[in-house]
Each structure stands twice: as structure tokens, then as C-alpha cells.
Design an enzyme around this catalytic site. Structure first.
Site, PDB file in Angstrom:
ATOM      1  N   GLY A   1       0.843  -1.211   0.000  1.00  0.00           N
ATOM      2  CA  GLY A   1       0.000   0.000   0.000  1.00  0.00           C
ATOM      3  C   GLY A   1       0.863   1.240   0.000  1.00  0.00           C
ATOM      4  N   ARG A   2       0.325   2.313   0.607  1.00  0.00           N
ATOM      5  CA  ARG A   2       1.078   3.585   0.615  1.00  0.00           C
ATOM      6  C   ARG A   2       2.440   3.416   1.291  1.00  0.00           C
ATOM      7  NH1 ARG A   2      -4.540   5.585   1.736  1.00  0.00           N
ATOM      8  NH2 ARG A   2      -4.185   4.303   3.575  1.00  0.00           N
ATOM      9  N   ILE A   3       2.440   2.870   2.516  1.00  0.00           N
ATOM     10  CA  ILE A   3       3.712   2.756   3.256  1.00  0.00           C
ATOM     11  C   ILE A   3       4.604   1.691   2.615  1.00  0.00           C
ATOM     12  CG2 ILE A   3       4.752   2.168   5.494  1.00  0.00           C
ATOM     13  CD1 ILE A   3       2.205   3.378   6.807  1.00  0.00           C
TER      14      ILE A   3
ATOM     15  N   SER B   1       0.690  -8.882  -1.934  1.00  0.00           N
ATOM     16  CA  SER B   1      -0.361  -7.956  -1.517  1.00  0.00           C
ATOM     17  C   SER B   1      -1.702  -8.557  -1.877  1.00  0.00           C
ATOM     18  CB  SER B   1      -0.151  -6.591  -2.164  1.00  0.00           C
ATOM     19  OG  SER B   1      -0.675  -5.563  -1.349  1.00  0.00           O
TER      20      SER B   1
ATOM     21  N   SER C   1      -4.276  -7.229  -3.671  1.00  0.00           N
ATOM     22  CA  SER C   1      -4.756  -7.012  -5.042  1.00  0.00           C
ATOM     23  C   SER C   1      -3.598  -6.598  -5.956  1.00  0.00           C
ATOM     24  CB  SER C   1      -5.853  -5.945  -5.031  1.00  0.00           C
ATOM     25  OG  SER C   1      -5.512  -4.909  -4.156  1.00  0.00           O
TER      26      SER C   1
ATOM     27  N   ILE D   1       6.527  -2.666  10.949  1.00  0.00           N
ATOM     28  CA  ILE D   1       6.115  -1.288  11.289  1.00  0.00           C
ATOM     29  C   ILE D   1       4.595  -1.174  11.186  1.00  0.00           C
ATOM     30  CG2 ILE D   1       8.230  -0.057  10.682  1.00  0.00           C
ATOM     31  CD1 ILE D   1       5.252  -0.368   8.280  1.00  0.00           C
ATOM     32  N   ALA D   2       3.895  -2.328  11.050  1.00  0.00           N
ATOM     33  CA  ALA D   2       2.452  -2.293  10.788  1.00  0.00           C
ATOM     34  C   ALA D   2       1.657  -2.244  12.101  1.00  0.00           C
ATOM     35  CB  ALA D   2       2.072  -3.501   9.943  1.00  0.00           C
ATOM     36  N   ARG D   3       1.223  -3.394  12.558  1.00  0.00           N
ATOM     37  CA  ARG D   3       0.535  -3.517  13.847  1.00  0.00           C
ATOM     38  C   ARG D   3       1.007  -4.823  14.473  1.00  0.00           C
ATOM     39  NH1 ARG D   3      -0.330   1.059  13.884  1.00  0.00           N
ATOM     40  NH2 ARG D   3      -2.287   2.214  13.907  1.00  0.00           N
TER      41      ARG D   3
ATOM     42  N   GLU E   1       1.145  -4.777  22.867  1.00  0.00           N
ATOM     43  CA  GLU E   1       1.689  -3.453  23.126  1.00  0.00           C
ATOM     44  C   GLU E   1       0.965  -2.773  24.288  1.00  0.00           C
ATOM     45  OE1 GLU E   1       2.344  -1.698  19.293  1.00  0.00           O
ATOM     46  OE2 GLU E   1       2.128   0.298  20.146  1.00  0.00           O
TER      47      GLU E   1
ATOM     48  N   HIS F   1       7.089   2.189  19.123  1.00  0.00           N
ATOM     49  CA  HIS F   1       6.065   2.665  18.180  1.00  0.00           C
ATOM     50  C   HIS F   1       6.370   4.106  17.712  1.00  0.00           C
ATOM     51  CE1 HIS F   1       1.641   1.833  16.928  1.00  0.00           C
ATOM     52  NE2 HIS F   1       2.234   2.647  16.060  1.00  0.00           N
TER      53      HIS F   1
ATOM     54  N   GLY G   1       6.827   5.123  14.551  1.00  0.00           N
ATOM     55  CA  GLY G   1       6.502   5.337  13.130  1.00  0.00           C
ATOM     56  C   GLY G   1       6.265   6.778  12.713  1.00  0.00           C
TER      57      GLY G   1
END
Ligand code: NAP
Length: 317
Positions: free
Chosen positions: A156-158, A178, A180, A235-237, A266, A284, A286
Site C-alpha cells: 500500500g502507501r507505506i 499484496s 490485489s 512497522i504495521a501492527r 503493546e 512505536h 513510526g
């Protein structure tokens, strides 16, 4: 007058602007909302500006019979702490702050990648402990990143911002998995599955949103497919990674190291990870820069202003 709740202290220019939009309650604590505070947020306010950790779950929505709140203008792109369907079923719109966070989060991914590959945390600890005995040719040899292969999970964007940094900055090959198909303006090889992408990489970076669909998308099978020298970066969740499987993979030396900005439980960070020299641990970080947090705040406030003017919401989720 419109009652607005802001659930954390935000940069002052953001607070100045939100105060012009209604009667604002500024919660001073930096911790997540408690159950009773979330109940009050939905029943006593017209608009809430919540953030990470404010768990607006189905049960919270169910616990409030008469919901006054019409908009949750989330501060942050990730909104897996909000049950969007439950919100929508009760007539509450949800917005987020995409874009504002992209470059800063990609930079933190690169920092984790480089620190882990080049053993920077370990080296810094050595120097601070007064144990460095001087340079020699075979000291603290790490993984050279230039020209290596990065696997991006979630393009995606990141994910794309990380891939561009790797390709244009470090001459790295990019492979990805990914949901799609993607039209990308840089060379990258699409893989059919996450394990396939992981098997081709020297560095695996995950950048998918959190939530039920992606829970433990990075698991023992993915680590088993990574080459033994490869580094894993999140770096996501936290919940996209099976943290117990990550610890096992590191203990068994199935992978070479890890760089983590987020954690499954977390802010609890497992002792096992804290004891490993080949793991870089961030709190965290980011989006943690004043510029970025200010832009995120203004995006959230712009969504509130649009709602109050009965205009289309700029960033609905
Ligand atoms: P985005 O543009 O929506 O990108 C997410 C990408 O993941 C999309 O390409 C998406 O689908 C893909 N994806 C979703 N589910 C997938 C699955 N099951 N398997 C494979 N790929 C999947 O979001 P973003 O702006 O890049 O942000 C990504 C996440 O980063 C946020 O949701 C947030 O949780 C996290 N984040 C963390 C920090 C931090 O401080 N560490 C800061 C900002 C954001 P498609 O392939 O269909 O496009």
C-alpha cells in the site's frame, strides 16, 4: 454547542483549531480510554477525536443504548481499534489520516532495517558499556543491504514508500505479496503468497493494516520460509505477527534478526526479545515527529469541520 472530545493531548496548533469548532473537552492523560470513558465518549459527545488504543469494539457500541456521537475522527491511518461495522450500524461515521504518515513510517522501517542489518543497537550498547576495544577487520560484521532483496508484505502507501527507498536508495530488488494487483512505477516482482515472497528475501517488511483479516499473517510458516540470514521488520501492527512464533524462530536461528516498532500485546514487550542482541526494539516511533503529528491532527480536524459543514468527509474508512 457541539460537544467534541479529544482523547489525548495533541500539538498546540491542532488544539487551537479544534477549539474553534465547538465546546472541546481536552483529555489530559496519554493513556487509552477506559471502558467507562468510551461509554461516555459515545453518549455525551457529538464528535470524538480518538486514537490508537481507544478500543471502540462491538461490545462498547452495544453497551450504549442512546448514542449521541456521530463521528469518530481517528488520529492515525490505522483504525483496527475501531469496529467500523458496529459504528456504521449505529450511525457513527469513522475517518482516518492516510498519507500524512507514509514517509515518516517508511523512514522508521529503513531505520529498523539498517540498525538490525548493521548491528547498530548492539554496537551502541557495546560503546556505552565501555567495552569497545577498538576497530579490527572482523569485528561486528553485519549484513550489507545494498543490492539485496526486500520482500514487502502489503504493497500500500507505506509499503510502496519503503520499496522506493530500498530500490532507488539502496539498489535493492523488490518482491512483494499484496491482496490485489498493483501498477507500480518501479520494478517489483509480485509473488503469489506471503511465504513465497519471504523465501526470496534478505529482508521481509510487513506493512498491512491490523485487524481480523491480517491477524498472524506473519507466522511460523513464513519464518520457516525465510533464509536463515534474513531480517524481519514490522512497522504495521503487533497482531499481524505471531509474536511467540517470531521468538521461536529467533531462538532457533531460523532467521537472522528482527526490527520491531509494534508488538502483539503493546506496550508489553516480551523479555525474550529484550534479551536478544540481534533484535532492534522501538517504542512505536513510526509517525513520531512534530511535523507529522501536526499534519495528522489537522487532517482529523478537517474531517470534523467537513462533518459540521455537512460536506462529504475527506477521509472516510
Ligand atoms: P494502505 O495504503 O491501506 O496499505 C495497506 C496494504 O496492505 C494495501 O496494499 C492492502 O491491500 C494490503 N493488504 C491488506 N490486507 C492484506 C492481506 N490480507 N494480505 C496482503 N496484503 C494486504 O495503508 P498504509 O497507509 O500503507 O498503512 C498500513 C498500516 O501501517 C496501517 O493500517 C497502520 O496500521 C500501520 N501504520 C503503522 C505506523 C507506525 O507508527 N508504526 C504508522 C502508520 C501506519 P491491497 O493490496 O488490496 O491494496
Amino acid at each position: 454547542m457541539t460537544q467534541i472530545l479529544v482523547t489525548r493531548p495533541l500539538p498546540e496548533s491542532v488544539m487551537e483549531r479544534v477549539r474553534t469548532l465547538g465546546d472541546v473537552t481536552e483529555r489530559a492523560q496519554t493513556t487509552s480510554l477506559s471502558q467507562s470513558e468510551m461509554h461516555s465518549a459515545l453518549s455525551d459527545y457529538d464528535i470524538v477525536l480518538p486514537t490508537l488504543g481507544d478500543l471502540f469494539s462491538q461490545s462498547v457500541f452495544d453497551s450504549v443504548s442512546d448514542i449521541r456521537c456521530k463521528l469518530l475522527a481517528n488520529f492515525g491511518v490505522g483504525y483496527n481499534h475501531i469496529d467500523v461495522k458496529a459504528a456504521s450500524d449505529r450511525g457513527v461515521a469513522v475517518t482516518n489520516t492516510p498519507g500524512a504518515v507514509t514517509d515518516a513510517t517508511a523512514d522508521i522501517a529503513m531505520t529498523l532495517m539498517l540498525m538490525t542489518a548493521r548491528r547498530a543497537g548492539e554496537g551502541e550498547r557495546l560503546v556505552r558499556a565501555g567495552q569497545w576495544e577498538g576497530w579490527h577487520p572482523t569485528q561486528m560484521l553485519g549484513l550489507h543491504l545494498s543490492g539485496k532483496t526486500v520482500a514487502i508484505i502489503g504493497m500500500g502507501r507505506i509499503g510502496q514508500a519503503i520499496a522506493k527507498r530500498c530500490h532507488f536508495g539502496f539498489g535493492m530488488q523488490v518482491v512483494y505479496a499484496s491482496r490485489s494487483p498493483k501498477a507500480l512505477d518501479f520494478p517489483a516482482e509480485a509473488c503469489a503468497s506471503v511465504p513465497e515472497a519471504a523465501s526470496k528475501a534478505d529482508v521481509v517488511v510487513v506493512a498491512v493494516p491490523g485487524g481480523a483479516e491480517t491477524k498472524h499473517i506473519i507466522n511460523a510458516d513464513v519464518f520457516a520460509h525465510m533464509p536463515a540470514h534474513a531480517i524481519f521488520v514490522n512497522i504495521a501492527r503487533g497482531d499481524v505477527v505471531d509474536e511467540a512464533a517470531l521468538i521461536e524462530a529467533l531462538q532457533r536461528k531460523e532467521i537472522g534478526g528482527a526490527g520491531l516498532d509494534v508488538y502483539e500485546f503493546e506496550p508489553k514487550v516480551p523479555e525474550a526479545l529484550m534479551g536478544m542482541e540481534n533484535v532492534t526494539l522501538f517504542p512505536h516511533l513510526g509517525t513520531a515527529s512534530l511535523e507529522v503529528r501536526t499534519e495528522m491532527g489537522h487532517m482529523a480536524v478537517t474531517n470534523i469541520a467537513a462533518y459540521l459543514n455537512s460536506e462529504p468527509l475527506p477521509n472516510p474508512v
